[in-house]
Design a protein around this motif. Structure first.
Motif, PDB file in Angstrom:
ATOM      1  N   ARG A 117      28.361   4.237  79.264  1.00 42.14           N
ATOM      2  CA  ARG A 117      28.344   4.256  80.731  1.00 42.14           C
ATOM      3  C   ARG A 117      29.284   5.315  81.268  1.00 42.14           C
ATOM      4  O   ARG A 117      28.941   6.073  82.187  1.00 42.14           O
ATOM      5  CB  ARG A 117      28.740   2.886  81.290  1.00 42.14           C
ATOM      6  N   LYS A 118      30.482   5.404  80.683  1.00 44.93           N
ATOM      7  CA  LYS A 118      31.451   6.404  81.124  1.00 44.93           C
ATOM      8  C   LYS A 118      30.955   7.810  80.819  1.00 44.93           C
ATOM      9  O   LYS A 118      31.118   8.721  81.625  1.00 44.93           O
ATOM     10  CB  LYS A 118      32.800   6.164  80.452  1.00 44.93           C
ATOM     11  N   ALA A 119      30.356   7.992  79.639  1.00 43.70           N
ATOM     12  CA  ALA A 119      29.836   9.306  79.274  1.00 43.70           C
ATOM     13  C   ALA A 119      28.736   9.741  80.238  1.00 43.70           C
ATOM     14  O   ALA A 119      28.673  10.914  80.625  1.00 43.70           O
ATOM     15  CB  ALA A 119      29.315   9.287  77.839  1.00 43.70           C
ATOM     16  N   LEU A 120      27.888   8.823  80.636  1.00 44.76           N
ATOM     17  CA  LEU A 120      26.802   9.162  81.560  1.00 44.76           C
ATOM     18  C   LEU A 120      27.302   9.381  82.987  1.00 44.76           C
ATOM     19  O   LEU A 120      26.698  10.134  83.734  1.00 44.76           O
ATOM     20  CB  LEU A 120      25.736   8.060  81.551  1.00 44.76           C
ATOM     21  N   SER A 121      28.385   8.713  83.340  1.00 48.59           N
ATOM     22  CA  SER A 121      28.896   8.863  84.704  1.00 48.59           C
ATOM     23  C   SER A 121      29.703  10.140  84.872  1.00 48.59           C
ATOM     24  O   SER A 121      30.123  10.469  85.966  1.00 48.59           O
ATOM     25  CB  SER A 121      29.744   7.655  85.097  1.00 48.59           C
ATOM     26  N   GLY A 122      29.958  10.859  83.744  1.00 50.39           N
ATOM     27  CA  GLY A 122      30.645  12.129  83.837  1.00 50.39           C
ATOM     28  C   GLY A 122      32.105  12.073  83.447  1.00 50.39           C
ATOM     29  O   GLY A 122      32.756  13.091  83.348  1.00 50.39           O
ATOM     30  N   LYS A 123      32.655  10.877  83.227  1.00 54.83           N
ATOM     31  CA  LYS A 123      34.048  10.775  82.794  1.00 54.83           C
ATOM     32  C   LYS A 123      34.129  11.235  81.356  1.00 54.83           C
ATOM     33  O   LYS A 123      33.357  10.810  80.517  1.00 54.83           O
ATOM     34  CB  LYS A 123      34.545   9.331  82.906  1.00 54.83           C
ATOM     35  N   ALA A 124      35.040  12.109  81.068  1.00 53.43           N
ATOM     36  CA  ALA A 124      35.165  12.670  79.724  1.00 53.43           C
ATOM     37  C   ALA A 124      35.518  11.575  78.732  1.00 53.43           C
ATOM     38  O   ALA A 124      36.438  10.803  78.948  1.00 53.43           O
ATOM     39  CB  ALA A 124      36.220  13.759  79.702  1.00 53.43           C
ATOM     40  N   ALA A 125      34.778  11.512  77.632  1.00 53.70           N
ATOM     41  CA  ALA A 125      35.020  10.495  76.612  1.00 53.70           C
ATOM     42  C   ALA A 125      36.292  10.776  75.840  1.00 53.70           C
ATOM     43  O   ALA A 125      36.841   9.892  75.222  1.00 53.70           O
ATOM     44  CB  ALA A 125      33.828  10.440  75.662  1.00 53.70           C
ATOM     45  N   ASP A 126      36.774  12.023  75.878  1.00 52.35           N
ATOM     46  CA  ASP A 126      37.963  12.337  75.101  1.00 52.35           C
ATOM     47  C   ASP A 126      39.249  12.213  75.911  1.00 52.35           C
ATOM     48  O   ASP A 126      40.312  12.591  75.447  1.00 52.35           O
ATOM     49  CB  ASP A 126      37.855  13.735  74.484  1.00 52.35           C
ATOM     50  N   GLU A 127      39.183  11.676  77.132  1.00 51.93           N
ATOM     51  CA  GLU A 127      40.396  11.427  77.884  1.00 51.93           C
ATOM     52  C   GLU A 127      41.167  10.315  77.202  1.00 51.93           C
ATOM     53  O   GLU A 127      40.581   9.356  76.710  1.00 51.93           O
ATOM     54  CB  GLU A 127      40.062  10.983  79.320  1.00 51.93           C
ATOM     55  N   PRO A 128      42.499  10.396  77.160  1.00 55.25           N
ATOM     56  CA  PRO A 128      43.249   9.339  76.506  1.00 55.25           C
ATOM     57  C   PRO A 128      43.113   8.026  77.269  1.00 55.25           C
ATOM     58  O   PRO A 128      43.094   8.004  78.497  1.00 55.25           O
ATOM     59  CB  PRO A 128      44.690   9.846  76.525  1.00 55.25           C
ATOM     60  N   ALA A 129      43.013   6.955  76.529  1.00 55.98           N
ATOM     61  CA  ALA A 129      42.915   5.636  77.144  1.00 55.98           C
ATOM     62  C   ALA A 129      44.269   5.267  77.727  1.00 55.98           C
ATOM     63  O   ALA A 129      45.314   5.685  77.237  1.00 55.98           O
ATOM     64  CB  ALA A 129      42.481   4.610  76.105  1.00 55.98           C
ATOM     65  N   ALA A 130      44.262   4.451  78.781  1.00 57.08           N
ATOM     66  CA  ALA A 130      45.502   4.063  79.434  1.00 57.08           C
ATOM     67  C   ALA A 130      46.391   3.242  78.504  1.00 57.08           C
ATOM     68  O   ALA A 130      47.605   3.269  78.632  1.00 57.08           O
ATOM     69  CB  ALA A 130      45.188   3.276  80.702  1.00 57.08           C
ATOM     70  N   ASP A 131      45.787   2.510  77.548  1.00 60.54           N
ATOM     71  CA  ASP A 131      46.572   1.656  76.675  1.00 60.54           C
ATOM     72  C   ASP A 131      46.888   2.305  75.329  1.00 60.54           C
ATOM     73  O   ASP A 131      47.347   1.654  74.414  1.00 60.54           O
ATOM     74  CB  ASP A 131      45.857   0.326  76.451  1.00 60.54           C
ATOM     75  N   THR A 132      46.684   3.627  75.197  1.00 57.47           N
ATOM     76  CA  THR A 132      46.994   4.323  73.962  1.00 57.47           C
ATOM     77  C   THR A 132      48.503   4.470  73.847  1.00 57.47           C
ATOM     78  O   THR A 132      49.161   4.880  74.805  1.00 57.47           O
ATOM     79  CB  THR A 132      46.346   5.721  73.947  1.00 57.47           C
ATOM     80  N   PRO A 133      49.099   4.140  72.683  1.00 56.87           N
ATOM     81  CA  PRO A 133      50.548   4.277  72.538  1.00 56.87           C
ATOM     82  C   PRO A 133      50.982   5.727  72.697  1.00 56.87           C
ATOM     83  O   PRO A 133      50.292   6.648  72.282  1.00 56.87           O
ATOM     84  CB  PRO A 133      50.832   3.787  71.120  1.00 56.87           C
ATOM     85  N   ALA A 134      52.147   5.933  73.280  1.00 60.67           N
ATOM     86  CA  ALA A 134      52.628   7.285  73.539  1.00 60.67           C
ATOM     87  C   ALA A 134      53.067   7.979  72.261  1.00 60.67           C
ATOM     88  O   ALA A 134      53.007   9.192  72.160  1.00 60.67           O
ATOM     89  CB  ALA A 134      53.783   7.233  74.534  1.00 60.67           C
ATOM     90  N   SER A 135      53.557   7.234  71.286  1.00 57.54           N
ATOM     91  CA  SER A 135      54.005   7.872  70.049  1.00 57.54           C
ATOM     92  C   SER A 135      53.366   7.190  68.856  1.00 57.54           C
ATOM     93  O   SER A 135      53.112   5.990  68.867  1.00 57.54           O
ATOM     94  CB  SER A 135      55.524   7.785  69.944  1.00 57.54           C
TER      95      SER A 135
END
Length: 131
Positions: free
Chosen positions: A77-95
């Motif tokens: 759904r995100k890929a079709l809506s134009g949001k880049a699939a390779d954007e980092p997720a909000a819950d991805t650890p910083a380190s």
């Protein structure tokens, strides 16, 4: 020239014809209609669904995202809506630590919408960069 049993390429397809064309059951197409608002076939009497050429192309794209590339429904759904699939997720650890890269990631820990193959490739690139 005609395809799909004598129909012109621009002809509308019934739900069974489209299901056969892309290799999924008809109930899967009906489910996709509930999850992908862009997929809106014409509905005639008796609620029979007819897919226009643009609907067919969209259904084929959805099938490719889900069944070939391994996206989740939300990721597709995100890929079709134009949001880049390779954007980092909000819950991805910083380190990330080197030991964390060596441990296999449980499937439940994978961020939604990112294909597993992309995560494995990212893990390899990070491991190479860390040394």
């Amino acid at each position: 020239m005609s395809t799909d049993g004598g129909k012109a390429p621009a002809a509308m397809l019934a739900i069974g014809e489209l299901a056969e064309r892309i290799g999924v059951p008809t109930h899967v197409l009906r489910y996709w209609e509930t999850r992908f608002p862009q997929l809106k076939p014409l509905q005639r009497s008796g609620r029979r669904r007819y897919y226009r050429a643009e609907d067919v192309a969209l259904a084929e794209r959805i099938h490719h995202l889900l069944h070939v590339q391994g996206f989740t429904v939300e990721g597709a759904r995100k890929a079709l809506s134009g949001k880049a699939a390779d954007e980092p997720a909000a819950d991805t650890p910083a380190s990330l630590t080197r030991s964390g890269l060596d441990d296999p990631m449980p499937a439940s820990a994978a961020p939604r919408g990112i294909p597993v193959e992309a995560l494995v490739a990212l893990r390899r690139r990070l491991a190479a960069a860390i040394g």
